[in-house]
Design an enzyme around this catalytic site. Structure first.
Site, mmCIF file in Angstrom:
data_model
loop_
_atom_site.group_PDB
_atom_site.id
_atom_site.type_symbol
_atom_site.label_atom_id
_atom_site.label_comp_id
_atom_site.label_asym_id
_atom_site.label_seq_id
_atom_site.Cartn_x
_atom_site.Cartn_y
_atom_site.Cartn_z
ATOM 1 C CB SER A 1 74.469 -12.579 24.788
ATOM 2 O OG SER A 1 75.401 -12.751 23.742
ATOM 3 C CG MET B 1 67.569 -17.145 16.469
ATOM 4 S SD MET B 1 68.687 -16.654 17.791
ATOM 5 C CE MET B 1 69.254 -15.044 17.236
HETATM 6 C C1 DX5 Z 1 72.779 -12.946 17.900
HETATM 7 C C2 DX5 Z 1 73.116 -13.720 19.136
HETATM 8 C C3 DX5 Z 1 72.597 -13.106 20.368
HETATM 9 C C4 DX5 Z 1 73.101 -11.707 20.660
HETATM 10 C C5 DX5 Z 1 72.028 -10.970 21.381
HETATM 11 O O1 DX5 Z 1 72.998 -13.707 16.781
HETATM 12 O O2 DX5 Z 1 72.611 -15.026 19.058
HETATM 13 O O3 DX5 Z 1 72.783 -13.938 21.495
HETATM 14 O O4 DX5 Z 1 74.265 -11.686 21.418
HETATM 15 O O5 DX5 Z 1 72.408 -9.660 21.565
HETATM 16 P P1 DX5 Z 1 71.369 -8.494 21.865
HETATM 17 O O6 DX5 Z 1 70.686 -8.824 23.151
HETATM 18 O O7 DX5 Z 1 72.241 -7.282 21.938
HETATM 19 O O8 DX5 Z 1 70.414 -8.454 20.706
#
Ligand code: DX5
Ligand code: ZN
Length: 216
Positions: A13, A142
């Site tokens: 991401s 999620m």
């Molecule tokens: C959060 C995003 C994720 C985020 C994940 O709302 O959808 O894609 O970037 O980041 P990490 O891996 O740091 O939790």
């Protein structure tokens, strides 16, 4: 290193990357992954604002990686065309933002010959989206409340992976939020085959090892 195209698919991401040098940040992961995850937030569906279709269009020009675009926005049906035109390879939108328009939006995405994903937030019951599985390429579970990188993995949400996998053997099940070498293992054991990771990859001193540790 092993084949970057093998499962699980790792999708770093870029929310955790330095936006001032996005191209370089994409190039850092490019040798080791097939996908890049782009988090689009509108300040309404989630309490944060990130990037829009013009940035996706610019990213498209600097990489051949598969663009995995995660829309955390209200009214995804209205905006989806601009993200298709920008060069997305997969567009995932939220069931909570689409509700009864879900199938219509999936069909719109698929009609442009790109892949369609549907995501659910931690408080949404996974059974609500079972009826859409036959139309989808991917389900995104999620494991944090969407909006920010670097949050703690919500163990309870991971159980949803198992339910979805029971209903579909072949679908891509992506997990997003708090993924590191340990939580990745939990998700893979439950049937996930695609992992998003922001902080764990981008804040690591050794990006290649971090990515490999998610796969093994
Ligand atoms: C959060 C995003 C994720 C985020 C994940 O709302 O959808 O894609 O970037 O980041 P990490 O891996 O740091 O939790
Ligand atoms: Zn995301």
């Amino acid at each position: 290193m092993d084949n970057i195209n093998s499962y699980p698919i790792i999708s770093p991401s870029i929310l955790s990357a330095d936006f001032a040098c996005l191209k370089d940040e994409i190039k850092r992961v490019e040798p080791y992954v097939p996908w890049i995850h782009i988090d689009v937030m509108d300040g309404h569906f989630v309490p944060n604002i990130t990037i829009g279709a013009p940035v996706v269009k610019s990213i498209r020009k600097v990489t051949d990686l598969f663009l995995d675009v995660h829309l955390m926005i209200e009214d995804p049906g209205f905006y989806v065309d601009s993200f298709i035109d920008a060069g997305s390879d997969l567009i995932t939108f939220h069931f909570e933002a689409a509700k009864e328009k879900t199938l219509e939006i999936i069909k719109k995405i698929k009609s442009k010959n790109i892949k369609a994903g549907l995501s659910i937030k931690p408080k949404t019951d996974e059974k609500e989206i079972i009826k859409y599985l036959d139309f989808l390429d991917m389900v995104l579970i999620m494991t944090v409340e969407p909006g920010f990188g670097g949050q703690k993995f919500m163990e309870d949400c991971a159980k949803k992976i198992k339910t979805i996998r029971e209903f579909s053997k072949d679908i891509l099940i992506q997990v997003d939020g708090g993924i590191n070498d340990k939580t990745a293992k939990t998700c893979l054991n439950l049937g996930a085959n695609c992992l998003v990771s922001g902080n764990y990859i981008y804040k690591s001193p050794d990006i290649k090892s971090a990515i490999l540790s998610l796969k093994n």
